[in-house]
Design an enzyme around this catalytic site. Structure first.
Site, PDB file in Angstrom:
ATOM      1  N   CYS A 127       0.803  -1.232   0.000  1.00 19.78           N
ATOM      2  CA  CYS A 127       0.000   0.000   0.000  1.00 19.78           C
ATOM      3  C   CYS A 127       0.834   1.279   0.000  1.00 19.78           C
ATOM      4  O   CYS A 127       0.287   2.368  -0.171  1.00 19.78           O
ATOM      5  CB  CYS A 127      -0.954  -0.001   1.192  1.00 19.78           C
ATOM      6  SG  CYS A 127      -0.164  -0.186   2.798  1.00 19.78           S
ATOM      7  N   HIS A 128       2.123   1.175   0.155  1.00 20.89           N
ATOM      8  CA  HIS A 128       2.990   2.373   0.252  1.00 20.89           C
ATOM      9  C   HIS A 128       4.204   2.162  -0.622  1.00 20.89           C
ATOM     10  O   HIS A 128       5.220   1.658  -0.147  1.00 20.89           O
ATOM     11  CB  HIS A 128       3.396   2.577   1.712  1.00 20.89           C
ATOM     12  CG  HIS A 128       4.107   3.858   1.984  1.00 20.89           C
ATOM     13  ND1 HIS A 128       5.470   3.995   1.889  1.00 20.89           N
ATOM     14  CD2 HIS A 128       3.647   5.059   2.370  1.00 20.89           C
ATOM     15  CE1 HIS A 128       5.824   5.225   2.224  1.00 20.89           C
ATOM     16  NE2 HIS A 128       4.732   5.892   2.525  1.00 20.89           N
ATOM     17  N   PHE A 129       4.188   2.458  -1.817  1.00 19.78           N
ATOM     18  CA  PHE A 129       3.139   2.972  -2.683  1.00 19.78           C
ATOM     19  C   PHE A 129       2.869   1.935  -3.760  1.00 19.78           C
ATOM     20  O   PHE A 129       3.763   1.170  -4.108  1.00 19.78           O
ATOM     21  CB  PHE A 129       3.602   4.267  -3.347  1.00 19.78           C
ATOM     22  CG  PHE A 129       3.905   5.365  -2.371  1.00 19.78           C
ATOM     23  CD1 PHE A 129       2.890   6.150  -1.859  1.00 19.78           C
ATOM     24  CD2 PHE A 129       5.200   5.589  -1.958  1.00 19.78           C
ATOM     25  CE1 PHE A 129       3.164   7.183  -0.962  1.00 19.78           C
ATOM     26  CE2 PHE A 129       5.481   6.617  -1.057  1.00 19.78           C
ATOM     27  CZ  PHE A 129       4.472   7.413  -0.554  1.00 19.78           C
TER      28      PHE A 129
END
Length: 172
Positions: free
Chosen positions: A70-72
């Site tokens: 999720c990052h990124f």
């Protein structure tokens, strides 16, 4: 009595998160996913840059770690704030190791510098905490400088990490 060893396994760290390592009144580490280390490889009451205590811990890196998804998206990197949180976690863990009681809370940091990053291709993150001062009065507090290395290369530094142990956090 405090379980005061020089090193701790992942299972020991998980036990800390359940309140089993330093007793029911001792500080707890967070549970996964926020537990940011797999083992503590060294803890001493002397040593470190100020000869007032030293902690070294490690996190094994693999591409399946939760934050890379999720990052990124398309540009996976470990959030720098997680490395900072790991250093605060270790300051609190050390206070429990010394016999301190209470709920651990991060109180601040003087300065943080990022000069590198943790990518999914890395193998290991190493955290080094150099204690400057321990206050053991009504408030129990640790003050330390920290370093984060990835595969042996220094990538973050933090000065004046502060963590306190509180008997009651309702007014915090």
């Amino acid at each position: 009595m405090v379980d005061k060893r020089e090193s701790y396994t992942k299972e020991d760290l998980l036990a800390s998160g359940r309140g089993e390592l330093f007793g029911t009144k001792g500080p707890q580490l967070p549970a996964p996913n926020m537990l940011m280390m797999d083992r503590v490889v060294k803890m001493t009451e002397t040593g470190g840059n100020f000869d007032k205590g030293y902690v070294e811990a490690e996190l094994d890196i693999n591409p399946d770690l939760w934050f890379f998804g999720c990052h990124f998206i398309g540009d996976p990197v470990m959030p720098g704030c997680l490395g900072l949180d790991a250093m605060w976690q270790l300051v609190g863990f050390y206070l429990g190791w010394l016999g301190g009681e209470g709920k651990g809370r991060a109180l601040g940091v003087g300065e943080v510098k990022f000069t590198g990053q943790v990518l999914p291709t890395a193998k290991k993150v190493t955290y080094r905490i150099h204690f400057k001062r321990i206050v053991n009065r009504r408030l129990i507090m640790g003050l330390a400088d920290g370093e984060v290395l990835v595969d042996g290369r220094l990538i973050y530094t933090a000065s004046d990490l502060k963590v306190g142990l509180f008997q009651d956090t309702s007014a915090f």
